[in-house]
Design an enzyme around this catalytic site. Structure first.
Site, short mmCIF file in Angstrom:
data_model
loop_
_atom_site.label_atom_id
_atom_site.label_comp_id
_atom_site.label_asym_id
_atom_site.label_seq_id
_atom_site.Cartn_x
_atom_site.Cartn_y
_atom_site.Cartn_z
N GLU A 183 -6.27 -9.32 3.70
CA GLU A 183 -5.45 -8.60 4.70
C GLU A 183 -5.45 -9.45 5.96
O GLU A 183 -6.51 -9.72 6.53
CB GLU A 183 -6.01 -7.21 5.00
CG GLU A 183 -5.77 -6.22 3.89
CD GLU A 183 -6.17 -4.79 4.25
OE1 GLU A 183 -6.10 -4.41 5.44
OE2 GLU A 183 -6.59 -4.07 3.32
N GLU A 212 0.85 -1.20 0.00
CA GLU A 212 0.00 0.00 0.00
C GLU A 212 0.88 1.25 0.00
O GLU A 212 2.02 1.22 0.49
CB GLU A 212 -0.90 -0.03 1.25
CG GLU A 212 -1.82 1.19 1.35
CD GLU A 212 -2.96 1.01 2.36
OE1 GLU A 212 -2.94 0.03 3.12
OE2 GLU A 212 -3.85 1.87 2.37
N ASN A 242 -12.44 -1.41 -1.23
CA ASN A 242 -11.76 -2.01 -0.08
C ASN A 242 -12.42 -1.49 1.20
O ASN A 242 -12.68 -0.29 1.31
CB ASN A 242 -10.28 -1.61 -0.07
CG ASN A 242 -9.61 -1.90 1.27
OD1 ASN A 242 -9.32 -3.05 1.59
ND2 ASN A 242 -9.36 -0.87 2.07
N GLU A 243 -12.67 -2.39 2.12
CA GLU A 243 -13.28 -2.01 3.40
C GLU A 243 -14.38 -0.97 3.18
O GLU A 243 -14.37 0.12 3.77
CB GLU A 243 -12.21 -1.53 4.41
CG GLU A 243 -11.23 -2.65 4.74
CD GLU A 243 -10.40 -2.46 6.01
OE1 GLU A 243 -10.37 -1.36 6.56
OE2 GLU A 243 -9.77 -3.44 6.45
N TYR A 253 -7.10 -9.18 11.48
CA TYR A 253 -5.78 -8.86 12.04
C TYR A 253 -5.65 -9.47 13.43
O TYR A 253 -6.63 -9.52 14.20
CB TYR A 253 -5.59 -7.33 12.14
CG TYR A 253 -5.26 -6.70 10.80
CD1 TYR A 253 -3.96 -6.72 10.31
CD2 TYR A 253 -6.25 -6.09 10.03
CE1 TYR A 253 -3.65 -6.15 9.07
CE2 TYR A 253 -5.94 -5.52 8.80
CZ TYR A 253 -4.64 -5.55 8.33
OH TYR A 253 -4.33 -5.00 7.11
N GLN A 273 1.93 -6.05 5.70
CA GLN A 273 2.15 -5.72 4.31
C GLN A 273 3.59 -6.09 3.94
O GLN A 273 4.40 -6.33 4.83
CB GLN A 273 1.89 -4.25 4.05
CG GLN A 273 0.45 -3.84 4.34
CD GLN A 273 0.12 -2.43 3.84
OE1 GLN A 273 0.92 -1.76 3.19
NE2 GLN A 273 -1.08 -1.97 4.17
O1 AHR Z 1 -3.17 -2.60 6.23
C1 AHR Z 1 -3.47 -1.36 6.80
C2 AHR Z 1 -4.93 -0.98 6.64
O2 AHR Z 1 -5.73 -1.87 7.35
C3 AHR Z 1 -5.49 -1.03 5.24
O3 AHR Z 1 -5.22 0.11 4.53
C4 AHR Z 1 -6.96 -1.18 5.48
O4 AHR Z 1 -7.61 -1.85 4.42
C5 AHR Z 1 -7.03 -1.91 6.80
O5 AHR Z 1 -7.89 -1.27 7.68
#
Ligand code: AHR
Length: 513
Positions: A318, A48, A195-196, A262, A367
């Site tokens: 992600e 990103e 995205n999101e 996450y 990432q």
């Molecule tokens: O990976 C960091 C961020 O986490 C990304 O930009 C977003 O899609 C997510 O909230």
């Protein structure tokens, strides 16, 4: 009969474990049941425009004093080639829904600047754009995965981007691409429509986004033999309603639906240090990481309801750890160190993804360089490979292999209200070689693991181990080799079975012939 023997062995195992507190583990692999492929795309990455992921991490420009290949850091390029990365997602993340691709093409001096509102308010000069990204994918021999802008972009803008990248014809966008120096169209398969979209990508409700997905999707055309695989912006973590609504309203229009998960301690306040943590913190992390299996199962159950034939892929695009940024660094840059604990999160997550290859078609760790759970960190002209890098290197043997189901009988530890088996594993077969990846989660005790490969006649074994003095160990620019795989000598073949002495807090990959 074999089942009965395994049951007797299991009973004996429980008896022995309870009576003598031995740390024996029994694994039985079922090569005869191996039918499901593990998509190589589960080993995907994500880049990103955030902190120094792109600028400084992947791209330094052709005039940089840092050794580069056409502007890409040569050291990073070479390290990534070794990982055989299958795909790379770009330009975001949250950045994607504010990105206007036309700002990133043509002569660099004419490219307009913008403010990166999501990540630290830095000025983005757009010197890394569509050509720079797609050429990078060619150099890495990986599939590009483009995230399109639904949040602040138009249908026309998205449609033109697809045309620009993939049309071979005498079309306005193909001609603009030619004018900018690229004659031949690129092949772009994976295309994310937003995205999101429930958050930074437009703060939408699922019903509204489902309609937008359908609408934007219509104009993302297939040009000249390029076939787009359209990915809808999916849920975060436990938001099962998002998946339900998307599958119900747009399930037949999409090829993939994403999921973000996450390993993070809540979104408000401190997430904890990446390096300074206690054994309890480590076990909490393992528990949170492994919870992804339950989350995936629940999303998949909803998908199964609407898509019995499993046509739509679940794309975990992600995932990874999210800690406090390193002291003294910009909070908006998400720069964190990476210890043996992170390696465990990578190993355990990949073991889970391998298992659900009938639905999971892609996963992307967040990432690739200098952001969150990176495989590479850079500082000026220096580069360091993280423990997570080594997991991807060790695990690449599973890419496009056939998944082999297994039963594991291991002692457990109660973490976050669940009994977690302390040995975690995954096996696969490709080109006549069987691979098994094993993790001993226990910080203190070794495990004696006996692996029965059923009808497989095994004659040789070799492998590598990743461990360190402490779970907090990590690689620095001064000491880049503190955590690095070593040849593993702890596996032997006895009476057709594999006996493995698996040290505490270690991750092992074995090749068995
Ligand atoms: O990976 C960091 C961020 O986490 C990304 O930009 C977003 O899609 C997510 O909230």
């Amino acid at each position: 009969m074999k089942k009965t023997i395994f049951l007797i062995a299991s009973t004996l195992f429980i008896f022995l474990s309870v009576s003598s507190q031995t740390k024996d583990v029994i694994i039985r692999v079922h090569p005869e049941q191996g039918t499901q492929p593990i998509s190589k795309h589960i080993y995907g990455h994500f880049a990103e425009h955030l902190g120094s992921c792109i600028y400084g991490g992947l791209w330094v420009g052709e005039n940089s004093s840092i050794p580069n290949t056409k502007g890409y850091r040569t050291d990073v390029l070479e390290a990534l080639k070794k990982l055989q990365i299958p795909n790379l997602r770009w330009p975001g993340g949250c950045f994607a829904d504010e990105y206007h691709w036309m700002d990133g093409i043509g002569p660099k001096e004419n490219r307009p600047k913008m403010v990166n509102n999501n990540w630290g308010g830095t000025v983005e000069d757009n010197s890394f754009g569509t050509h720079e990204f797609l050429n990078l994918c060619e150099l890495l021999d990986c599939e590009p995965y483009i995230s399109g802008n639904v949040g602040s972009g138009t249908v026309e803008e998205m449609a033109k981007w697809v045309e620009y990248m993939t049309s071979e014809g005498d079309s306005p966008m193909a001609n603009l691409r030619r004018k900018n120096g690229r004659d031949k169209a690129w092949k772009v398969k994976y295309f994310g429509v937003g995205n999101e979209s429930w958050g930074c990508g437009g703060d939408m409700l699922p019903e509204y986004y489902a309609d937008l997905f359908r609408r934007y999707g219509v104009y993302c055309r297939n040009y000249d033999g390029n076939k787009l695989f359209k990915i809808a912006s999916g849920a975060s973590d436990y938001d099962y309603n998002w998946t339900e609504v998307l599958m119900k309203k747009a399930g037949t229009k999409m090829n993939g639906l994403s999921l973000h998960y996450y390993t993070v301690k809540g979104w408000n306040g401190s997430k904890g240090s990446a390096t300074d943590f206690s054994p309890d913190d480590y076990y909490w992390t393992v528990g949170k990481c492994l919870e992804i299996e339950e989350v995936i199962q629940k999303h998949m159950a909803i998908m199964d309801k609407y898509d019995k034939e499993k046509k739509v892929g679940l794309m975990v695009d992600e995932w990874g750890t999210w800690w406090d940024v390193e002291p003294g660094t910009n909070p908006g840059f998400l720069y964190q160190q990476n210890t043996l604990r992170d390696a465990f999160v990578a190993a355990l997550s990949l073991n889970v993804f391998n298992k659900y290859g009938d639905r999971i078609q892609m996963a992307n760790i967040a990432q690739i360089v200098n952001v969150l759970q990176s495989v590479i960190l850079t500082k000026g002209d220096k580069m360091v490979l993280t423990p997570t890098y080594y997991i991807f290197d060790m695990y690449k043997v599973h890419q496009d292999a056939t998944y082999l189901p297994m039963d594991i009988l291991s002692d457990t530890k109660e973490i976050r209200g669940r009994n977690i088996p302390l040995v975690n594993a995954s096996a696969s077969q490709k080109n006549g070689i069987t691979h098994i990846t094993l993790a001993n989660i226990d910080l203190d005790a070794e495990r004696n693991v006996s692996v029965d490969f059923s009808n497989l006649n095994i004659t040789s074994v070799s492998g590598e181990i990743l461990t360190a003095n402490t779970i907090n160990d990590y690689n620095t620019f001064e000491k880049p080799n503190a955590v690095k795989p070593q040849p593993f000598q702890g596996a032997t073949i006895v009476n057709g079975k594999l006996n493995i002495k698996l040290p505490a807090k270690s991750i092992v990959v074995l090749a068995i012939k």
